[in-house]
Structure formats: structure tokens, C-alpha cells
Design a protein around this motif. Structure first.
Motif, PDB file in Angstrom:
ATOM      1  N   SER A  68       0.705  -1.172  -0.315  1.00  0.00           N
ATOM      2  CA  SER A  68       0.250  -0.196   0.429  1.00  0.00           C
ATOM      3  C   SER A  68       0.352   1.320  -0.518  1.00  0.00           C
ATOM      4  O   SER A  68       0.841   2.330  -0.341  1.00  0.00           O
ATOM      5  N   ARG A  69       2.145   1.618   0.576  1.00  0.00           N
ATOM      6  CA  ARG A  69       2.809   2.063   0.258  1.00  0.00           C
ATOM      7  C   ARG A  69       3.370   2.540  -0.730  1.00  0.00           C
ATOM      8  O   ARG A  69       3.690   3.904  -1.447  1.00  0.00           O
ATOM      9  N   TYR A  70       3.885   1.301  -1.669  1.00  0.00           N
ATOM     10  CA  TYR A  70       3.854   1.991  -2.997  1.00  0.00           C
ATOM     11  C   TYR A  70       2.508   1.404  -4.417  1.00  0.00           C
ATOM     12  O   TYR A  70       3.060   1.473  -4.947  1.00  0.00           O
ATOM     13  N   GLY A  71       1.848   2.055  -3.418  1.00  0.00           N
ATOM     14  CA  GLY A  71       0.367   1.847  -4.293  1.00  0.00           C
ATOM     15  C   GLY A  71       0.281   0.880  -4.666  1.00  0.00           C
ATOM     16  O   GLY A  71       0.329   0.494  -6.664  1.00  0.00           O
ATOM     17  N   GLY A  72       0.400  -0.459  -4.681  1.00  0.00           N
ATOM     18  CA  GLY A  72       0.173  -1.397  -5.559  1.00  0.00           C
ATOM     19  C   GLY A  72       1.368  -2.544  -5.986  1.00  0.00           C
ATOM     20  O   GLY A  72       1.201  -3.208  -6.276  1.00  0.00           O
ATOM     21  N   ALA A  73       2.275  -1.123  -6.238  1.00  0.00           N
ATOM     22  CA  ALA A  73       4.190  -1.614  -6.596  1.00  0.00           C
ATOM     23  C   ALA A  73       3.740  -1.152  -7.777  1.00  0.00           C
ATOM     24  O   ALA A  73       4.497  -2.917  -8.183  1.00  0.00           O
ATOM     25  N   GLY A  74       2.810  -1.986  -8.833  1.00  0.00           N
ATOM     26  CA  GLY A  74       2.834  -2.007 -10.169  1.00  0.00           C
ATOM     27  C   GLY A  74       2.498  -3.323 -10.664  1.00  0.00           C
ATOM     28  O   GLY A  74       2.457  -3.979 -11.211  1.00  0.00           O
ATOM     29  N   LEU A  75       1.996  -4.534  -8.741  1.00  0.00           N
ATOM     30  CA  LEU A  75       1.498  -5.552  -9.220  1.00  0.00           C
ATOM     31  C   LEU A  75       0.357  -5.919 -10.268  1.00  0.00           C
ATOM     32  O   LEU A  75      -0.243  -5.648  -9.778  1.00  0.00           O
ATOM     33  N   SER A  76       0.425  -7.166 -10.616  1.00  0.00           N
ATOM     34  CA  SER A  76      -0.707  -7.528 -11.431  1.00  0.00           C
ATOM     35  C   SER A  76      -1.240  -8.855 -10.227  1.00  0.00           C
ATOM     36  O   SER A  76      -0.897  -8.740  -9.585  1.00  0.00           O
ATOM     37  N   ILE A  77      -2.683  -9.278 -10.663  1.00  0.00           N
ATOM     38  CA  ILE A  77      -3.569  -9.414  -9.995  1.00  0.00           C
ATOM     39  C   ILE A  77      -2.762 -10.924 -10.073  1.00  0.00           C
ATOM     40  O   ILE A  77      -2.818 -11.490  -8.810  1.00  0.00           O
TER      41      ILE A  77
ATOM     42  N   GLY B  68      11.697  -5.235  -2.436  1.00  0.00           N
ATOM     43  CA  GLY B  68      10.853  -6.072  -2.001  1.00  0.00           C
ATOM     44  C   GLY B  68       9.556  -6.650  -2.113  1.00  0.00           C
ATOM     45  O   GLY B  68       9.338  -7.245  -1.870  1.00  0.00           O
ATOM     46  N   SER B  69       8.953  -5.014  -2.313  1.00  0.00           N
ATOM     47  CA  SER B  69       7.519  -5.171  -2.586  1.00  0.00           C
ATOM     48  C   SER B  69       6.958  -6.337  -3.449  1.00  0.00           C
ATOM     49  O   SER B  69       5.741  -6.431  -3.440  1.00  0.00           O
ATOM     50  N   ARG B  70       7.926  -5.828  -4.564  1.00  0.00           N
ATOM     51  CA  ARG B  70       7.604  -6.315  -5.781  1.00  0.00           C
ATOM     52  C   ARG B  70       8.231  -8.092  -5.403  1.00  0.00           C
ATOM     53  O   ARG B  70       7.365  -9.118  -6.292  1.00  0.00           O
ATOM     54  N   SER B  71       8.625  -8.757  -4.752  1.00  0.00           N
ATOM     55  CA  SER B  71       9.608  -9.383  -4.761  1.00  0.00           C
ATOM     56  C   SER B  71       8.142 -10.547  -4.685  1.00  0.00           C
ATOM     57  O   SER B  71       7.153 -10.564  -3.426  1.00  0.00           O
ATOM     58  N   VAL B  72       8.847 -11.611  -5.285  1.00  0.00           N
ATOM     59  CA  VAL B  72       7.012 -12.550  -5.029  1.00  0.00           C
ATOM     60  C   VAL B  72       7.335 -13.538  -3.607  1.00  0.00           C
ATOM     61  O   VAL B  72       6.720 -14.170  -3.040  1.00  0.00           O
ATOM     62  N   ASP B  73       8.242 -13.518  -3.185  1.00  0.00           N
ATOM     63  CA  ASP B  73       8.897 -14.129  -2.035  1.00  0.00           C
ATOM     64  C   ASP B  73       9.489 -13.569  -0.670  1.00  0.00           C
ATOM     65  O   ASP B  73       9.985 -13.917   0.160  1.00  0.00           O
ATOM     66  N   GLU B  74       9.527 -12.251  -0.790  1.00  0.00           N
ATOM     67  CA  GLU B  74       9.959 -11.532   0.442  1.00  0.00           C
ATOM     68  C   GLU B  74       9.205 -11.905   2.245  1.00  0.00           C
ATOM     69  O   GLU B  74      10.166 -11.713   2.885  1.00  0.00           O
ATOM     70  N   ALA B  75       8.389 -11.891   1.470  1.00  0.00           N
ATOM     71  CA  ALA B  75       7.119 -11.561   3.025  1.00  0.00           C
ATOM     72  C   ALA B  75       7.251 -13.406   3.253  1.00  0.00           C
ATOM     73  O   ALA B  75       7.242 -13.604   4.410  1.00  0.00           O
ATOM     74  N   ALA B  76       7.310 -14.417   2.925  1.00  0.00           N
ATOM     75  CA  ALA B  76       7.559 -15.434   2.204  1.00  0.00           C
ATOM     76  C   ALA B  76       8.443 -15.955   3.497  1.00  0.00           C
ATOM     77  O   ALA B  76       8.791 -17.022   4.455  1.00  0.00           O
ATOM     78  N   ASP B  77       9.697 -15.185   2.869  1.00  0.00           N
ATOM     79  CA  ASP B  77      11.423 -15.364   3.988  1.00  0.00           C
ATOM     80  C   ASP B  77      10.600 -14.974   4.478  1.00  0.00           C
ATOM     81  O   ASP B  77      11.754 -15.559   6.236  1.00  0.00           O
ATOM     82  N   LEU B  78      10.527 -13.603   4.877  1.00  0.00           N
ATOM     83  CA  LEU B  78      10.527 -13.055   6.161  1.00  0.00           C
ATOM     84  C   LEU B  78       9.915 -14.331   7.061  1.00  0.00           C
ATOM     85  O   LEU B  78      10.025 -14.651   8.842  1.00  0.00           O
ATOM     86  N   ALA B  79       8.797 -14.444   6.889  1.00  0.00           N
ATOM     87  CA  ALA B  79       7.889 -15.601   7.679  1.00  0.00           C
ATOM     88  C   ALA B  79       8.597 -17.045   8.155  1.00  0.00           C
ATOM     89  O   ALA B  79       8.275 -17.141   9.262  1.00  0.00           O
ATOM     90  N   SER B  80       9.450 -16.902   7.698  1.00  0.00           N
ATOM     91  CA  SER B  80       9.715 -17.915   7.157  1.00  0.00           C
ATOM     92  C   SER B  80      11.308 -18.582   8.459  1.00  0.00           C
ATOM     93  O   SER B  80      11.736 -19.237   9.387  1.00  0.00           O
ATOM     94  N   ALA B  81      11.750 -17.514   8.653  1.00  0.00           N
ATOM     95  CA  ALA B  81      13.045 -16.765   9.011  1.00  0.00           C
ATOM     96  C   ALA B  81      12.611 -17.002  10.485  1.00  0.00           C
ATOM     97  O   ALA B  81      12.647 -16.934  11.458  1.00  0.00           O
TER      98      ALA B  81
END
Lengths: 192, 203
Positions: free
Chosen positions: A86-95, B75-88
């Protein structure tokens, strides 16, 4: 403790004298009383604690806590991810990318649960075994001390019994000698 | 004939009595001073929340390592950053629980050992509780995050250099992609080698 307090304390200590020592006329009785009192204190203060610690060798708290722990950390990580997006406004990610992120988090959560449970089981086993080993070491020491105490007591008792037997034998031989002497004197006196 | 044995000859001597009274004084002092301390340690070892201490340390370590630099777009765009954080974080918490409980048990066994007249462990449980090794999950997540950040930095640096060079080319009379001082018919390789020779002062 401040240095001043320490100095006051030392000054007070210097006023103590040997005359304040407790009078002991019968060391054996004092020792017996202290031994009894020590054992009573142990029963009152530590027996329950010891039993609790012995029960702790079957503790499962680490394993019990693991699932809740993993779920909580997953929740925290998901919250961080949501706030960052939400900080990055969705960070341009698709659904689809968002869904992949969520699926990955879920999958990692399940893997984390399996891994975490295994780790907790191993850690619990290790900890319980270590507790048991420590307790056994203490128990061995207690057993050794008890055996030594028993050995000393039985040795003393055997020594006393032997001394009594010797004294009795000496007494009866002395009495017999005395009787024989009196008899001889009587024979001589009556000139038989 | 020798005289009858006298009872007073078999009683404790003055030296023995003094030795016994010193020992009794020491024993009384121990009972009044040290025995309550050991009972206090017993109660502390049962009540103290050492797991809470180690969990606090573990949580701070994890968050400082993985989120200490603040959020990043990559990091926010990364597909696994949150998952890595949860795991660690999960692994660290389990390690913290283990360390905390281990420290508490160590303290309790130490108290029991002392109470039973066996050698006690003098180590403080609190110090042991705060010594948490980083789990391999936290190290892996940290390494992954470092690679992600290094990659983002490298892309950023290349992009900046690309833009600056383009503007320099334009300012030197050339186009964005072509420098002004490149000779007619000169290849890019020749031009580049010449630039590098000038830069390093060769030839």
C-alpha cells in the motif's frame, strides 16, 4: 552496596567475637540434630521442586508452541507485505503477481510449520535428555553421598558391636580369673 | 589392679568442642544467609520468563536483519520476500523458545544441584537466554535480500550511467547514442579502446 555501606558493615563485623560462638557440649547430638533439620528443610523446600523437575523430562511445551508460533509469524509477514504494497500504491503488481505472492506465503507457511515442528521436536528431545542427564548426575551424587553416610554409620556400628563383644569377653575372663583366685585363696585358707 | 574408667576421660575435649561450636556457628550463618538465597533462586527459576527474553532478542534480530533498512520497491514486488521473512521469523522464534527453556532448565538444575549438595551451575540463565544463534533460515533470507538489493543497486547504477552518458554525448554535439567526437568510419570498439587508453594514460 555502596562503599560506605560496605565499610559500616565491616566495622560491625569487627565487633563480633569468639565469645558469641554457640556452646556445644555434645558435638554428636548437635550433628545429629543438624542432619535431621537439613533433611527436613530439603523435604519442605526442595522435594516438590525436585519432583517437578523430574516431571519436566517429559515436557512438550516447545512442540506445543510451534504451530501457533509459525501461524503468528506468517500473519506478521503478511501484514508487513500488505503495508509495503500500500506504501508503493500496489507496486505495479498485477492480480496474478499478487496471487503468486500470497500463494508463496501460504506455501512457505505450511513448509515452515512442518520444518518448525520437526525442529521443535528435535530441540525438545535434546533438552529433555539434557535435563534427564543433569538430574541423573545429581541423583548419582546423592546416591554416592547416601552410600558413604550409610557405610560410615554401619562401620561405626560394627566397630561399636565389636568393642562391646571384646569388652564383654574381657570382663568375663577377668571375672573368671578373679573367681579362680578367690577359690584358690579359700582352698589355701582352709588348708584343704 | 587399674582403676575403673572415668566417664569424663571419654568426653569431648575442649578443642573438639570449640571446633564443633565454630562449625555450628558457620552452619547457622549458612542457614540464615545462604539458604534463603537458594530458596529465592528456586522461586526465580520457576517464575522468571527467560523464554520471553530470548524471544524479544530473536524478534529484534530478525526484524533488524530483514526489515531494518526499511521497505523497498523491489522487496515489495518480490514474490518471496514476505514468505522468507515468515520462514526466518518462525525458525528464530522456535530457536528462541528452545534457548529460553534451556536456560530456565539449566538454572533449575543448578538450584537443585546446590540444594542436594552437588556442584551447581553458576551461570546466569538470563545471559544464556540472550545468546541466540541465527538460524539458517534467517541467514538464507538475509542473503537473498542482500542479492535482491545488490541487483536493484546494480540496475540503478547502470541506468544512471546510461542516462548521464547519453546526455554527455548530446552536449558534445552527438546524438544520445553517439558521441560527438567519434570519427567517421571509426568502429565503436576502436573508439572505446582509445577512450580507455586516454583514461589510463597508455600510449
Amino acid at each position: 552496596m555502596a562503599l560506605q555501606d560496605y565499610q559500616n558493615n565491616m566495622a560491625q563485623t569487627r565487633n563480633y567475637s569468639v565469645s558469641s560462638l554457640p556452646a556445644v557440649n555434645d558435638p554428636e547430638k548437635v550433628y545429629a540434630d543438624i542432619s535431621r533439620r537439613d533433611f527436613e528443610s530439603y523435604l519442605k523446600d526442595y522435594r516438590g521442586f525436585e519432583n517437578q523437575l523430574i516431571e519436566a523430562r517429559n515436557d512438550t511445551s516447545l512442540v506445543d508452541r510451534a504451530p501457533g508460533e509459525i501461524a503468528k509469524q506468517n500473519e506478521i509477514a503478511a501484514g508487513i507485505q500488505r503495508r509495503n504494497l500500500s506504501r508503493y500504491g500496489g507496486a505495479g503488481l498485477s492480480i496474478a503477481q499478487r496471487q503468486a505472492q500470497e500463494a508463496n506465503l501460504q506455501r512457505q507457511g505450511q513448509l515452515g510449520l512442518a520444518g518448525g515442528l520437526n525442529t521443535a521436536r528435535i530441540a525438545q528431545r535434546d533438552l529433555n535428555k539434557r535435563t534427564l542427564t543433569d538430574l541423573i548426575n545429581i541423583g548419582q551424587g546423592v546416591n554416592r553421598t547416601a552410600n558413604q553416610g550409610l557405610a560410615t554409620a554401619s562401620q561405626n556400628s560394627a566397630q561399636k558391636a565389636a568393642a562391646y563383644k571384646n569388652a564383654k569377653a574381657a570382663h568375663s575372663s577377668q571375672m573368671m580369673g578373679m573367681g579362680a583366685q578367690i577359690g584358690s585363696l579359700a582352698l589355701m585358707a582352709f588348708a584343704i | 589392679m587399674s582403676s575403673k574408667p572415668k566417664k569424663q576421660n571419654y568426653q569431648a575435649s575442649e578443642a573438639e568442642k570449640t571446633q564443633a561450636s565454630v562449625a555450628k556457628a558457620e552452619k547457622d550463618y549458612f542457614d540464615q544467609t545462604y539458604a534463603p538465597l537458594l530458596r529465592e533462586m528456586r522461586d526465580t527459576s520457576m517464575k522468571e520468563d527467560l523464554t520471553g527474553v530470548s524471544r524479544g532478542v530473536a524478534s529484534a534480530d530478525t526484524m533488524q536483519t530483514l526489515t531494518g533498512a526499511g521497505p523497498t520497491l523491489s522487496g515489495s514486488r518480490s514474490v518471496d520476500e514476505a514468505a522468507d521473512l515468515a520462514s526466518a521469523a518462525g525458525s528464530q522464534m522456535i530457536a528462541a523458545n528452545t534457548v529460553g527453556l534451556g536456560a530456565q532448565r539449566q538454572e533449575q538444575v543448578g538450584v537443585l544441584g546446590a540444594a542436594r549438595g552437588q556442584a551447581g551451575e553458576a551461570q546466569s540463565g538470563l545471559a544464556a537466554a540472550s545468546r541466540i544463534q541465527n538460524t539458517k533460515d534467517l541467514q538464507a533470507a538475509k542473503a537473498k535480500q542482500q542479492i535482491r538489493m545488490a541487483r536493484a543497486n546494480a540496475i540503478g547504477q547502470l541506468g544512471t550511467t546510461f542516462a548521464l552518458q547519453g546526455m554527455k554525448n548530446k552536449a558534445g554535439g552527438g546524438s544520445f547514442f553517439k558521441p560527438g567526437d567519434i570519427k567517421e568510419g571509426q568502429s565503436r570498439l576502436d573508439y572505446g579502446m582509445g577512450q580507455m587508453k586516454d583514461y589510463f594514460g597508455i600510449g
